[in-house]
Write a protein that holds these residues in place. Structure first.
Motif, PDB file in Angstrom:
ATOM      1  N   THR A 143      51.979  13.994  34.257  1.00  0.00           N
ATOM      2  CA  THR A 143      51.105  12.868  34.595  1.00  0.00           C
ATOM      3  C   THR A 143      51.757  11.504  34.429  1.00  0.00           C
ATOM      4  OG1 THR A 143      50.232  12.745  32.336  1.00  0.00           O
ATOM      5  CG2 THR A 143      49.092  14.205  33.889  1.00  0.00           C
ATOM      6  N   ARG A 182      47.929  11.933  27.438  1.00  0.00           N
ATOM      7  CA  ARG A 182      47.556  13.340  27.627  1.00  0.00           C
ATOM      8  C   ARG A 182      48.006  14.118  26.399  1.00  0.00           C
ATOM      9  NH1 ARG A 182      50.408  17.868  31.351  1.00  0.00           N
ATOM     10  NH2 ARG A 182      48.860  19.522  31.098  1.00  0.00           N
ATOM     11  N   ARG A 208      46.958  15.411  37.646  1.00  0.00           N
ATOM     12  CA  ARG A 208      47.603  14.168  38.124  1.00  0.00           C
ATOM     13  C   ARG A 208      46.566  13.230  38.739  1.00  0.00           C
ATOM     14  NH1 ARG A 208      52.189  17.587  39.398  1.00  0.00           N
ATOM     15  NH2 ARG A 208      51.169  18.207  41.327  1.00  0.00           N
ATOM     16  N   ALA A 255      44.659  11.521  35.942  1.00  0.00           N
ATOM     17  CA  ALA A 255      45.490  10.501  35.290  1.00  0.00           C
ATOM     18  C   ALA A 255      45.590   9.248  36.157  1.00  0.00           C
ATOM     19  CB  ALA A 255      46.878  11.067  34.990  1.00  0.00           C
TER      20      ALA A 255
END
Length: 587
Positions: free
Chosen positions: A175, A246, A228, A231
């Motif tokens: 991420t 994360r 992803r 994020a």
């Protein structure tokens, strides 16, 4: 936005650039003084360059919080042009090379803090502005100038690579967010600032709902893309001071300096709304004297509560006073807790076939503390494993008393906290307590709600499966609420199903509810699952349940929770319900 793999924030970049201007200005000032003494007219121009550089550095330091990041690249270009002027005005080739060498610092800063394309644009511009005066004004050989350019580019490139590798040590590769170690370090620093300055500090833990199902049904590539996307969505929100990271799996963490718990809940709702899929949030505000581990534990407990309550929601941790946690720890050490037992009755014979053990704590100052309060305190204070082991040991001792008094075996039910269930070594701890108490595993029933199993994930399934393999029976408590569905009966590791009292509220007046309960009882019989109806309070309910095919029940119709000494006095463990439909008074 600058790439997340760069080590510097905008504030660091501005301060570094300001430092370069001040260093360059100081060097130009020393050079100007020497040139002025020699009578060279270029001394005045050099002095003007020095003053301009020093003023620029000072202004950058003063206004740095308000400088847009896009302006920083342009500032570096101005610095390169300034150094080029200084190189052209240098009275000797040696001083010109010294001035030109400072351009290497601009190149190093660019590769550390700017995008790769922008960084090399600055390096190329700075090199050109130094090479031209070296070649034209000072007539240095082309090979010397080329060697200097190669040196500048090489040093800038090597430093940029090293900086990138150093910065990615704390970056999650998937991420681009800070990983667990980097975020935890930021939390420690934030707590230190919070305690020195007295500003509020809040934490948010976010968990994508049903993420395991996404991986199982669509593959890990889809799951990674979902992570992803989450994020990117959260990173794009304009939340000043937010530190997003994360922590692993589908769990994200947010640090909110200067925000109270209530303000953090509002921001957490924004985060959930921006997520590409449903998410659950736990929020906690840091309390004075609380360690990072303690506030994280509270935040995690709030997240767990959000998931157990149905997911897709935000729960704020209500801070328990340290005194309650300390008092509970003392009570556990002194074995000052006890259990009360509520019978499970065979509807046909009235015999007690089992009991549910309920933890009780009589505080010397506060009186009887509600179980919800001291269980929460145990979870917040890291005492839940000790509490669970203590209650199980007490229940086993009471179960032995009943079996001795009645001369027959009795099933013993004990409730399980979700945090206890997913704790390290939970199954081994239960088996060890049973062994110490001399109680066979097949006479223990662990009662756990379906929402707890769902929220706890694979760890809970593994622990329950291990215990069932050793003979422990598993009861799904409060069935009929939360995630309950008939299709889940073949997935849950269940030997018993405890029908929630909500099913009984309209049982005697709703034919549809009677059909539903009858079919559920028939289905469980086919699956070899024993059904226990909870919350039975009237004779009419008990009679109708027996007609529908239910064999076991518990509730105030038969007996309230009571100390083992009282229950042991029931002759042969056969309860005779009071006449009439009214339940006995609640204790």
């Amino acid at each position: 936005m600058a790439p997340t793999t760069r080590t510097g924030t905008a504030d660091v970049v501005v301060r570094t650039t300001a430092g370069l201007f001040l260093v360059g200005g100081g060097a130009a000032a020393l050079l100007a003084v020497d040139v002025v003494r020699s009578g060279d007219p270029r001394g005045g121009m050099l002095l003007a360059v020095a003053v301009a550089a020093a003023l620029t550095g000072t202004v950058l330091l003063v206004v740095r919080p308000h400088i847009p990041r896009r302006t920083l690249g342009a500032t570096l270009l101005v610095g390169a042009a300034t150094l080029g002027v200084g190189t052209a005005l240098a009275p000797t080739p040696t001083l010109a090379l010294a001035s030109a060498s400072l351009a290497m610092l601009l190149g190093v800063e660019s590769t550390l803090f700017l995008r790769r394309r922008d960084a090399w644009a600055v390096v190329g511009f700075a090199s050109a502005w130094q090479v031209v005066p070296l070649l034209v004004v000072h007539d240095l050989p082309v090979l010397v100038c080329a060697s200097y350019v190669a040196l500048w580019c090489g040093v800038a490139g090597v430093v940029g690579v090293l900086g990138q590798h150093a910065s990615t040590a704390g970056i999650d590769a998937l991420t681009g967010l800070p990983d667990r170690r980097a975020w935890d370090a930021a939390l420690e620093q934030a707590i230190d600032r919070h305690e020195r300055r007295g500003m509020p500090l809040s934490l948010v833990l976010l968990d994508l709902d049903h993420f395991k199902r996404v991986n199982d049904e669509h593959g890990h590539a889809v799951g990674d893309e979902l992570l992803r996307g989450a994020a990117d969505a959260w990173r794009g929100l304009d939340v000043p001071g937010m530190v997003l990271g994360r922590r692993g799996g589908d769990e994200f963490a947010v640090l909110l300096p200067g925000r109270t718990g209530e303000e953090a809940v509002t921001l957490a709702d924004r985060l959930c709304a921006a997520a590409p899929t449903a998410a659950s949030c736990g929020v906690a505000e840091h309390a004075e004297g609380e360690t990072a581990a303690e506030v994280l534990r509270r935040t995690d407990a709030a997240l767990y509560a959000a998931k157990a309550a149905g997911r897709g929601r935000t729960v704020l941790s209500e801070r328990q006073p340290h005194r309650l946690v300390d008092d509970l720890a003392a009570a556990l050490a002194a074995r000052a807790l006890h259990v009360e037992l509520q019978p499970v009755v065979d509807l046909a014979s009235g015999a007690v076939t089992g009991v549910e053990a309920l933890a009780r704590w009589d505080h010397p100052r506060l009186g009887r503390v509600p179980p919800a309060d001291f269980v929460t305190a145990a979870e917040d204070g890291g005492l839940i494993d000790d509490l669970g082991a203590t209650v199980l040991a007490l229940a086993c001792a009471d179960g032995r008393v009943l079996e001795t008094a009645w001369g027959r075996q009795v099933l013993l039910g004990v409730n399980v906290s979700g945090h206890e269930l997913v704790g390290q070594g939970y199954a081994d701890r239960v088996l060890r307590v049973l062994q110490d108490a001399g109680r066979p595993a097949d006479r223990l029933v662990l009662e756990v709600t379906e929402s707890v199993v769902e929220a706890s994930g694979p760890a809970a399934q593994r622990a329950l499966t291990t215990l069932r393999e050793h003979g422990v029976r598993i009861a799904i408590d409060d069935f009929g609420t939360g995630f309950s569905s008939l299709s889940r009966l073949d997935e849950l590791p269940a030997d018993l199903l405890k029908l929630d009292r909500a099913f009984l509220t309209t049982l005697t007046t709703s034919p549809r509810r009677q059909v539903l309960v009858r079919e559920l009882l028939h289905l469980c019989e086919e699956l070899d699952i024993v059904v226990v109806a909870e919350g039975v309070e009237t004779a009419e309910q008990a009679s109708l349940l027996q007609e529908l095919g239910c064999r076991a029940a518990q509730g105030y119709r038969f007996a309230p929770p009571q100390p083992v000494a009282e229950l042991a006095r029931v002759p042969w463990g056969h309860l005779v319900p009071p006449s009439g439909s009214a339940p006995p008074p609640r204790a």
